[in-house]
Scaffold this motif. Structure first.
Motif, mmCIF file in Angstrom:
data_model
loop_
_atom_site.group_PDB
_atom_site.id
_atom_site.type_symbol
_atom_site.label_atom_id
_atom_site.label_comp_id
_atom_site.label_asym_id
_atom_site.label_seq_id
_atom_site.Cartn_x
_atom_site.Cartn_y
_atom_site.Cartn_z
ATOM 1 N N VAL A 104 -17.372 12.096 -4.895
ATOM 2 C CA VAL A 104 -16.456 10.987 -5.154
ATOM 3 C C VAL A 104 -15.524 10.785 -3.955
ATOM 4 C CG1 VAL A 104 -14.593 10.200 -6.667
ATOM 5 C CG2 VAL A 104 -16.582 11.335 -7.642
ATOM 6 N N HIS A 107 -18.335 10.289 -0.553
ATOM 7 C CA HIS A 107 -19.079 9.030 -0.514
ATOM 8 C C HIS A 107 -18.402 7.936 -1.322
ATOM 9 C CE1 HIS A 107 -22.348 11.213 1.336
ATOM 10 N NE2 HIS A 107 -22.372 12.073 0.342
ATOM 11 N N GLY A 108 -17.136 8.137 -1.686
ATOM 12 C CA GLY A 108 -16.457 7.204 -2.584
ATOM 13 C C GLY A 108 -16.527 5.762 -2.106
ATOM 14 N N ARG A 109 -16.765 4.872 -3.056
ATOM 15 C CA ARG A 109 -16.785 3.439 -2.733
ATOM 16 C C ARG A 109 -15.700 2.764 -3.549
ATOM 17 N NH1 ARG A 109 -21.860 1.304 -4.569
ATOM 18 N NH2 ARG A 109 -22.326 -0.063 -2.855
ATOM 19 N N GLN A 111 -15.089 -0.107 -4.426
ATOM 20 C CA GLN A 111 -15.357 -1.201 -5.362
ATOM 21 C C GLN A 111 -15.588 -0.706 -6.792
ATOM 22 O OE1 GLN A 111 -18.709 -1.123 -3.220
ATOM 23 N NE2 GLN A 111 -20.130 -1.850 -4.747
ATOM 24 N N SER A 112 -15.805 0.592 -6.947
ATOM 25 C CA SER A 112 -16.106 1.113 -8.275
ATOM 26 C C SER A 112 -14.830 1.395 -9.059
ATOM 27 C CB SER A 112 -16.920 2.392 -8.155
ATOM 28 O OG SER A 112 -16.953 3.055 -9.403
ATOM 29 N N PRO A 113 -14.714 0.866 -10.284
ATOM 30 C CA PRO A 113 -13.533 1.157 -11.101
ATOM 31 C C PRO A 113 -13.290 2.656 -11.293
ATOM 32 C CG PRO A 113 -14.760 -0.652 -12.063
ATOM 33 C CD PRO A 113 -15.590 -0.129 -10.911
ATOM 34 N N ILE A 114 -14.330 3.463 -11.159
ATOM 35 C CA ILE A 114 -14.125 4.910 -11.293
ATOM 36 C C ILE A 114 -13.222 5.423 -10.172
ATOM 37 C CG2 ILE A 114 -15.291 7.150 -11.069
ATOM 38 C CD1 ILE A 114 -17.404 6.214 -12.875
ATOM 39 N N LEU A 115 -13.431 4.880 -8.977
ATOM 40 C CA LEU A 115 -12.578 5.276 -7.858
ATOM 41 C C LEU A 115 -11.119 4.865 -8.122
ATOM 42 C CD1 LEU A 115 -12.849 6.249 -4.725
ATOM 43 C CD2 LEU A 115 -14.783 6.447 -6.258
ATOM 44 N N TRP A 199 -10.875 -1.167 -17.952
ATOM 45 C CA TRP A 199 -11.841 -1.885 -17.112
ATOM 46 C C TRP A 199 -13.159 -1.142 -16.967
ATOM 47 C CZ3 TRP A 199 -8.075 -3.573 -12.606
ATOM 48 C CH2 TRP A 199 -7.273 -4.614 -13.078
ATOM 49 N N LEU A 200 -13.160 0.179 -17.203
ATOM 50 C CA LEU A 200 -14.439 0.891 -17.191
ATOM 51 C C LEU A 200 -15.373 0.231 -18.197
ATOM 52 C CD1 LEU A 200 -13.377 4.655 -17.155
ATOM 53 C CD2 LEU A 200 -13.930 3.202 -15.222
ATOM 54 N N THR A 203 -15.449 -4.284 -17.386
ATOM 55 C CA THR A 203 -16.184 -4.801 -16.229
ATOM 56 C C THR A 203 -17.694 -4.851 -16.492
ATOM 57 O OG1 THR A 203 -16.164 -2.580 -15.319
ATOM 58 C CG2 THR A 203 -14.546 -4.125 -14.432
ATOM 59 N N THR A 204 -18.114 -4.501 -17.695
ATOM 60 C CA THR A 204 -19.535 -4.600 -18.019
ATOM 61 C C THR A 204 -19.774 -5.846 -18.872
ATOM 62 O OG1 THR A 204 -19.460 -3.439 -20.116
ATOM 63 C CG2 THR A 204 -19.588 -2.084 -18.136
ATOM 64 N N TRP A 209 -17.183 -5.064 -25.253
ATOM 65 C CA TRP A 209 -16.444 -4.598 -24.072
ATOM 66 C C TRP A 209 -16.089 -5.758 -23.143
ATOM 67 C CZ3 TRP A 209 -19.727 0.187 -22.106
ATOM 68 C CH2 TRP A 209 -19.606 1.228 -23.038
ATOM 69 N N LYS B 147 -22.447 -2.218 -8.171
ATOM 70 C CA LYS B 147 -21.012 -2.489 -8.114
ATOM 71 C C LYS B 147 -20.212 -1.321 -8.667
ATOM 72 C CE LYS B 147 -20.620 -7.461 -8.839
ATOM 73 N NZ LYS B 147 -20.243 -8.421 -9.880
ATOM 74 N N VAL B 148 -20.666 -0.729 -9.763
ATOM 75 C CA VAL B 148 -19.830 0.272 -10.428
ATOM 76 C C VAL B 148 -20.063 1.694 -9.927
ATOM 77 C CG1 VAL B 148 -19.641 -1.116 -12.512
ATOM 78 C CG2 VAL B 148 -21.403 0.663 -12.371
ATOM 79 N N CYS B 149 -21.142 1.928 -9.185
ATOM 80 C CA CYS B 149 -21.440 3.308 -8.768
ATOM 81 C C CYS B 149 -20.337 3.834 -7.852
ATOM 82 C CB CYS B 149 -22.779 3.392 -8.051
ATOM 83 S SG CYS B 149 -23.127 5.068 -7.462
ATOM 84 N N PRO B 150 -19.717 4.960 -8.222
ATOM 85 C CA PRO B 150 -18.595 5.442 -7.423
ATOM 86 C C PRO B 150 -18.999 6.111 -6.110
ATOM 87 C CG PRO B 150 -18.985 6.917 -9.256
ATOM 88 C CD PRO B 150 -19.933 5.776 -9.418
ATOM 89 N N VAL B 151 -20.269 6.502 -5.973
ATOM 90 C CA VAL B 151 -20.630 7.328 -4.821
ATOM 91 C C VAL B 151 -21.775 6.754 -3.983
ATOM 92 C CG1 VAL B 151 -19.799 9.462 -5.867
ATOM 93 C CG2 VAL B 151 -22.149 8.757 -6.262
ATOM 94 N N PHE B 174 -22.102 5.374 -15.452
ATOM 95 C CA PHE B 174 -21.437 4.074 -15.472
ATOM 96 C C PHE B 174 -22.475 2.976 -15.227
ATOM 97 C CE2 PHE B 174 -17.249 1.911 -13.833
ATOM 98 C CZ PHE B 174 -17.328 1.010 -14.881
ATOM 99 N N ALA B 178 -23.296 -0.394 -17.264
ATOM 100 C CA ALA B 178 -23.133 -1.686 -16.605
ATOM 101 C C ALA B 178 -24.401 -2.531 -16.650
ATOM 102 C CB ALA B 178 -22.714 -1.473 -15.156
#
Lengths: 414, 311
Positions: A104, A107-109, A111-115, A199-200, A203-204, A209, B147-151, B174, B178
């Motif tokens: 996380v 490689h964290g991105r 754009q992901s709500p998880i981040l 939003w987790l 956003t789907t 949801w 879009k939702v993948c954190p890694v 996730f 999604a």
């Protein structure tokens, strides 16, 4: 001691269940390809929700100059800290590859709500711990002063944490300022943690949801369950630590008014969340909504609505209902109702995918958590309670210095 | 039809390579003289020589040539340059034989009870006609899962494929929540279907093999087959030619037997995509179930009765 023992045992059972999960994989849960999120995630949402109360009671009340809440700020803050710790833990428990957690960060991105959740929950944890610690400093000085009242080890802890605090005017000024700064920062962060958590889901595209109401709906529910938990904790601490002088009926009366307002607010958002789609009954929503209203989940749904919102409103609207015992009962109802409410937010939606669920084993059409899931969920709750219990054993659960200051101010005013 | 051309070219090329390899010689020597040390089997095979003659040699001279140089993770994440893969699924030809599913599951060692290709029994409403709808991963151009993948464990390649890096996936699921097409499955336990020697292989984002415990799996459009000049497993396994695969840049799709200009096919048969309103922009197109080759009923025997309720 019995209480702590029970909590430790529940926690250990949870740990054993988690060991089994690590060894055999998430197959020990009853989650499968369609219901791919179960009570771990609903428990996560529940903990995040309950932790929001720290910001309500400590920060919002403080900034709004609500003085009566001072004796319960520490209860609210320790609930916040312990709940957010276990929210973070349970999300790791839900992962298929927890050993890759560092990915996380590597490689964290963004754009992901998880981040976003990782960032805001981390921030919230730090601010909450500070909001617990900074007001504790003058109290530590008092504890060190009366060192014969506590054991050697505890005195060491107190000195380690607070010996630099001498209580000078300058120090008070700095602490006062930092508390105000923390209170101001924690409010947007608190709104963020639960909005992002909502939003987790939001956003789907899934029925149930896919809602623009979700952020506000989650926040209002969070304040409600947190306030309910504080009421329960107030009652319990008052009873067992004989704090009737500090946590008075006035506190229950005032908390009661707040809780009833929050109940109504949450009910309002629930009406929005269910009635508007039910009015339209879009095809994709229909199976989901009917499952809640009259189908598989109707018992739990109406339980959560009535026990979690309507009955507490009825109890708390009356002056007699805002006495400690009925308040305690209403608080317990709110917390239990809220737990099931989170379950209803997560699971039924997953059972109603947009394309029909076919060619899957019969078990995929239903979800009931396995014993491992229950054990882990219960273990995490026991963990939260254990942190609160131990904290109350080590530190004063009522802020001593702040309460004294406030009493003085009151005396002067009269 | 570029794909076929590619495959022919690739075939010839690999033939030449194989010939060169099997003779294992320099330019000066006659490449068609057998090596002395090899024990002959007596079994002959026919080959096309570089000069275009058909020659016959002993099988013992054939040496395995690695089919493909191994790709780096970076190459697998980039995808095949200049390609933009597309699939057309002709619902008028499907009778729920499930051969697509079988061959896909077999090729990827998909876990029992799970499938990457699903065949849905669909019926929009009481009075509309039921039909069979196979679904693969839609390889969306706006993929909600990515879009939702954190890694960055699931990613979009330049050739349009949405792939998964199982060595990076943290198993948060996730992406499964999604995906509106419910195409993704999870390895809830250590995969039980994978032979030991395959398990030892390094995971490839192009073959999606071997699947790993605690990570997500799904249809990958078989880019490994494309690199070999072959069609994805589901496409070649379907005896009714339901699946057509190709490259949108070349405007052509094929099911192996027939090849169409993609744009003509979509125009003439009113092709569409699933859940267009969600804005996911799938790479899989459907041709409506009109003038069908088989009645819906012919597929019922292959479906679990509990799955026959539609809508």
């Amino acid at each position: 001691m019995i209480w702590t023992g029970i909590l430790v045992i529940i926690g250990l059972v949870g740990l054993y269940a988690y060991y089994r999960q690590l060894r055999y994989g998430l197959v020990v849960t009853n989650m499968r390809d369609y219901v791919s999120w179960g009570i771990y995630i609903s428990n996560f949402v529940f903990f995040v929700a309950i932790s929001l109360v720290g910001s309500l009671i400590t920060a919002i009340f403080r900034l709004a100059n609500v003085k009566w809440a001072t004796p319960i700020t520490r209860i609210a803050e320790i609930i916040a800290v312990s709940a957010i710790i276990f929210a973070s833990l349970i999300i790791v428990i839900d992962m298929g590859r927890p050993e890759r957690l560092l990915n996380v960060f590597i490689h964290g991105r963004i754009q992901s709500p998880i981040l976003w959740d990782v960032i805001v929950i981390g921030t919230y944890l730090v601010i909450s711990v500070l909001l617990l610690y900074v007001p504790l400093l003058p109290d530590l000085k008092i504890l060190i002063k009366f060192k014969e009242n506590s054991g050697k080890l505890l005195n060491k802890v107190y000195r380690f944490q607070g010996s630099f605090w001498r209580g000078t005017k300058d120090q008070f000024k700095i602490s006062e300022r930092s508390i105000t700064a923390l209170c101001i920062t924690i409010i947007p962060v608190a709104f963020c943690i639960h909005t992002v958590t909502s939003w987790l889901f939001a956003t789907t595209y899934r029925p149930g949801w896919d809602s623009t109401n979700f952020g506000a709906y989650f926040i209002s529910g969070a304040f409600l369950v947190g306030a309910g938990a504080v009421v329960v904790a107030m009652f319990v601490f008052r009873r067992f630590y004989k704090l009737e002088k500090y946590i008075t009926e006035m506190h229950f009366e005032k908390m009661g008014r707040i809780v009833v307002m929050l109940c109504m607010l949450y009910l309002y958002f629930n009406i929005n969340e269910y009635l508007v789609p039910a009015f339209k009954m879009k095809k994709a929503e229909e199976a989901h909504l009917m499952g809640l209203f009259t189908g598989e989940f109707s018992l739990m749904f109406w339980f959560a609505i009535s026990v979690g919102m309507i009955l507490p409103i009825i109890i708390l609207l009356f002056k007699k209902g805002r006495k400690p015992l009925p308040m305690f009962i209403a608080g317990v109802m709110i917390v239990i109702g809220a737990w099931f409410k989170r379950y209803l937010i997560v699971t039924p939606t997953l059972l109603h995918p947009i394309l029909p669920m076919q060619e899957v084993p019969e078990a995929y059409h239903h979800y009931f958590p396995s014993w491992e899931e229950w054990a882990i969920a219960m273990g995490s709750m026991a963990g939260v309670l254990l942190i609160i219990t131990l904290f109350a054993r080590i530190y004063p659960i009522i802020p001593i210095q702040e309460t004294i200051t406030e009493h003085h101010e009151n005396d002067e005013a009269h | 039809m570029e794909n076929k051309n590619t495959s022919r070219r690739d075939f010839l090329l690999s033939g030449i390579l194989a010939t060169a390899a099997l003779t294992g010689c320099g330019e000066a020597e006659n490449p068609f003289l057998p090596e002395a040390e090899v024990a002959l089997t007596g079994e002959k095979v026919k080959l096309l020589s570089v000069t275009g003659e058909v020659i016959e040699i002993d099988k013992a001279y054939l040496k395995p040539v690695p089919a493909m140089p191994p790709l780096t993770n970076e190459q697998e994440r980039m995808g095949i340059e200049g390609k933009k893969f597309v699939m057309v699924i002709d619902l008028a030809r499907c009778k729920n034989l499930k051969k697509c599913q079988e061959s896909c599951n077999h090729a990827h060692f998909v876990e029992e009870g799970q499938s990457w290709v699903k065949i849905h029994s669909m019926q929009e409403s009481d009075l509309t006609a039921p039909y069979w709808q196979p679904t693969t991963c839609m390889h969306c151009d706006e993929p909600p899962c990515v879009k939702v993948c954190p890694v960055d464990a699931t990613f979009k390649r330049q050739d349009g494929i949405v792939a998964i890096d199982s060595d990076r996936c943290i198993g948060c699921r996730f992406c499964m929540a999604a995906c509106p097409y419910s195409t993704r499955v999870f390895n809830w336990e250590e995969p039980t279907n994978i032979p030991e020697e395959v398990k030892q292989q390094h995971y490839s984002c192009e073959t999606s093999v071997p699947q790993k415990k605690g990570t997500v799996g799904k249809c990958d459009f078989c880019p490994d087959m494309v690199r070999k000049g072959e069609l994805p497993h589901c496409v070649s396994a379907c005896p009714n030619g339901v699946f057509m695969f190709g490259d949108i840049n070349e405007d052509s799709v094929t099911n192996g037997a027939e090849t169409y200009r993609f744009s003509d096919l979509i125009r003439d048969k009113a092709g569409y995509r699933l859940m267009e309103d969600l804005g996911t922009k799938p790479s899989v197109y459907y041709l409506p179930p009109v003038s069908r080759n088989f009645p819906y009923e012919s597929g019922i025997e292959n479906q679990d009765p509990q799955d026959l309720h539609h809508h």
